[in-house]
Design a protein around this motif. Structure first.
Motif, short mmCIF file in Angstrom:
data_model
loop_
_atom_site.label_atom_id
_atom_site.label_comp_id
_atom_site.label_asym_id
_atom_site.label_seq_id
_atom_site.Cartn_x
_atom_site.Cartn_y
_atom_site.Cartn_z
N UNK A 17 9.32 -19.03 7.99
CA UNK A 17 10.66 -18.71 8.27
C UNK A 17 11.14 -17.81 7.09
N UNK A 18 10.68 -18.28 6.01
CA UNK A 18 11.45 -17.64 4.77
C UNK A 18 10.64 -16.22 4.70
N UNK A 19 9.46 -16.19 5.30
CA UNK A 19 8.91 -14.65 5.45
C UNK A 19 9.63 -13.98 6.37
N UNK A 20 9.74 -14.63 7.46
CA UNK A 20 10.43 -13.83 8.77
C UNK A 20 11.80 -13.43 8.15
N UNK A 21 12.47 -14.09 7.45
CA UNK A 21 13.90 -13.69 7.24
C UNK A 21 13.87 -12.56 6.09
N UNK A 22 12.80 -12.67 5.06
CA UNK A 22 12.77 -11.69 3.95
C UNK A 22 12.04 -10.35 4.25
N UNK A 23 11.22 -10.59 5.22
CA UNK A 23 10.10 -9.38 5.30
C UNK A 23 10.41 -8.56 6.91
N UNK A 24 11.09 -9.03 7.48
CA UNK A 24 11.56 -8.29 8.63
C UNK A 24 12.60 -7.29 8.73
N UNK A 25 12.51 -6.13 9.20
CA UNK A 25 13.51 -5.27 9.30
C UNK A 25 13.47 -4.40 10.64
N UNK A 26 14.43 -3.48 10.70
CA UNK A 26 14.51 -2.89 12.13
C UNK A 26 14.01 -1.40 11.65
N UNK A 27 13.42 -0.56 12.72
CA UNK A 27 13.04 0.73 12.69
C UNK A 27 14.48 1.49 12.16
N UNK A 28 15.48 1.18 12.61
CA UNK A 28 16.61 1.59 12.03
C UNK A 28 16.95 1.82 10.49
N UNK A 29 16.41 0.87 10.01
CA UNK A 29 16.56 0.87 8.62
C UNK A 29 15.76 1.84 7.89
N UNK A 30 14.95 2.58 8.60
CA UNK A 30 14.08 3.63 7.76
C UNK A 30 14.19 4.99 8.39
N UNK A 31 15.30 5.58 8.03
CA UNK A 31 15.49 6.97 8.34
C UNK A 31 14.58 8.09 8.07
N UNK A 32 14.21 9.01 8.85
CA UNK A 32 13.24 9.95 8.46
C UNK A 32 13.42 10.61 7.01
N UNK A 33 14.66 10.93 6.81
CA UNK A 33 15.00 11.58 5.66
C UNK A 33 14.55 10.79 4.58
N UNK A 34 14.79 9.56 4.33
CA UNK A 34 14.37 8.63 3.34
C UNK A 34 12.81 8.75 3.30
N UNK A 35 12.23 8.63 4.37
CA UNK A 35 10.80 8.59 4.25
C UNK A 35 10.10 9.82 3.74
N UNK A 36 10.75 10.99 4.07
CA UNK A 36 10.20 12.04 3.63
C UNK A 36 10.29 12.29 2.00
N UNK A 37 11.44 11.73 1.55
CA UNK A 37 11.94 11.78 0.14
C UNK A 37 10.87 11.12 -0.44
N UNK A 38 10.65 9.66 -0.15
CA UNK A 38 9.92 8.73 -0.78
C UNK A 38 8.37 9.45 -0.69
N UNK A 39 7.89 9.88 0.36
CA UNK A 39 6.33 10.43 0.45
C UNK A 39 6.33 11.52 -0.71
N UNK A 40 7.20 12.58 -0.70
CA UNK A 40 7.02 13.41 -1.72
C UNK A 40 7.27 13.13 -3.03
N UNK A 41 8.04 12.25 -3.09
CA UNK A 41 8.11 11.69 -4.71
C UNK A 41 6.77 11.02 -5.13
N UNK A 42 6.14 10.40 -4.09
CA UNK A 42 5.15 9.53 -4.38
C UNK A 42 3.92 10.24 -4.20
N UNK A 43 3.95 11.54 -3.81
CA UNK A 43 2.78 12.38 -3.49
C UNK A 43 1.87 11.50 -2.54
N UNK A 44 2.49 10.82 -1.55
CA UNK A 44 1.61 10.18 -0.71
C UNK A 44 0.86 11.12 0.35
N UNK A 45 -0.33 10.76 0.87
CA UNK A 45 -0.80 11.41 1.99
C UNK A 45 -0.73 10.53 3.05
#
Ligand SMILES: O=c1ccn([C@@H]2O[C@H](COP(=O)(O)OP(=O)(O)O[C@H]3O[C@H](CO)[C@@H](O)[C@H](O)[C@H]3O)[C@@H](O)[C@H]2O)c(=O)[nH]1
Ligand SMILES: O=C(O)[C@H](O)COP(=O)(O)O
Length: 313
Positions: A6-34
């Protein structure tokens, strides 16, 4: 629900709406992720074109989120490979990849082989038979990985639609999930009972982790990666993201029985001791996972009657 779950469920669940594309792109390029997106496919000529084309448009042409979009053709007998290539994927036949290691049929084998032809440090897997899905599956799954280096594995959570022959749908999908995977988790790994869709074919994982895990060649790969990640890296290395609803092509009960047996084999290989008491964690399929259900599972066994005092025979 089991307290840790239950603790995991509460703390580690999110919605796709929490992860907008702009933010992802920013993180990806900052981290140099492939990022590599991998679609394992066996005989999916009917559905794979829409999936490849949709993801390519959203995350290769319109936004540079994916560095690779790869289809692993897993012994298809239809035109899956040609259709996927036309839609813009890079296609490999599983059996052609590292032939020196031999070849097995199966989805897990396709995912394992994908490790030899992709280079992303983040991997996203998406099934090829989806009929109700969206590009937000990919942004949702990548969100927690790009946001937090301690997150190693992200699982999709969704309402699984069941499509009847007349085309009508109900939120009753996931026969193996409900009849085998969830009972197995509730009994043997109750701390994982908060995972809404333990068999979801859509997940994202760090390459380093995926390369460190033993991978069943067939349909056991979702269960094994979940259990092994929790065992080795702790529950909090896993996150889940609610993606709405998902529909796919249904297989027959008889085919799913083989999948069920594969899950039992995976569990058996990872279990040291039997359960004492048990409860079964279920989720209402209307998307309101907070109103989850707990069902007690009878585990008590009577001793042989012959050993019981006072029996009449
Ligand atoms: O030998 C195979 C069989 C399947 N697939 C592909 O793997 C994906 C999932 O296969 P599918 O037959 O649709 O699986 P399901 O019956 O839907 O099983 C569900 O549960 C499985 C775990 O039990 C997961 O592996 C699946 O992703 C999940 O959708 C699809 O893209 C298939 O084309 C292969 O690449 N090779
Ligand atoms: O994950 C599952 O349980 C299997 O994919 C079966 O799903 P279905 O009953 O919705 O076809």
């Amino acid at each position: 629900m089991h307290e840790r779950a239950l603790t995991w469920f509460r703390e580690r669940s999110s919605s796709w709406k929490d992860w907008p594309l702009d933010r992802l792109l920013e993180d990806k390029f900052r981290q140099d992720s492939r990022i590599s997106l991998v679609i394992p496919a066996r005989d999916e000529a009917d559905t794979i074109s829409d999936i490849v084309a949709g993801l390519r448009t959203a995350f290769v042409k319109d936004a540079p989120l994916l560095d690779e979009l790869v289809v692993i053709d897993s012994d298809s007998r239809d035109a899956t490979a040609a259709v996927a290539e036309r839609a813009g994927a890079t296609v490999y036949r599983a059996s052609d990849i590292t032939p020196e290691h031999g070849a097995y049929p199966g989805k897990g084998e396709a995912l394992w082989k994908s490790l030899f032809v992709t280079s992303g440090d983040l991997l996203v897997f998406v099934d090829a038979d989806l009929t109700d899905w969206g590009p937000h599956f990919v942004t949702g799954l990548l969100g927690p990985l790009l946001a937090d280096p301690d997150t190693l594995l992200v699982r999709a959570a969704y309402t699984r639609l069941r499509t009847e022959n007349d085309g009508s749908t109900s939120p009753d999908g996931g026969r193996v999930t409900e009849l085998v995977a969830r009972p197995l988790l509730s009994l043997y790994w109750p701390e994982l009972a908060g995972v809404v869709q333990p068999l979801a074919g859509e997940w994202a994982i760090r390459r380093e982790l995926m390369e460190s895990l033993s991978i069943p060649v067939g349909y056991g790969v979702e269960l094994s990666t979940l259990v092994d990640t929790a065992t080795r890296h702790g529950l909090d290395s896993i996150a889940q993201v609610h993606l709405g609803a998902r529909a796919h092509r249904h297989r027959t009960d008889r085919d799913l029985a083989v999948t069920a047996a594969e899950l039992l084999v995976v569990a058996d290989a990872r279990r040291a001791s039997p359960v004492g008491s048990a409860e079964l964690q279920q989720f209402l399929q209307d998307g309101d996972w907070v109103r989850a259900n707990i069902r007690p599972v009878p585990t008590h066994e009577r001793p042989p009657a012959a050993t019981v005092q006072g029996r009449s025979a």
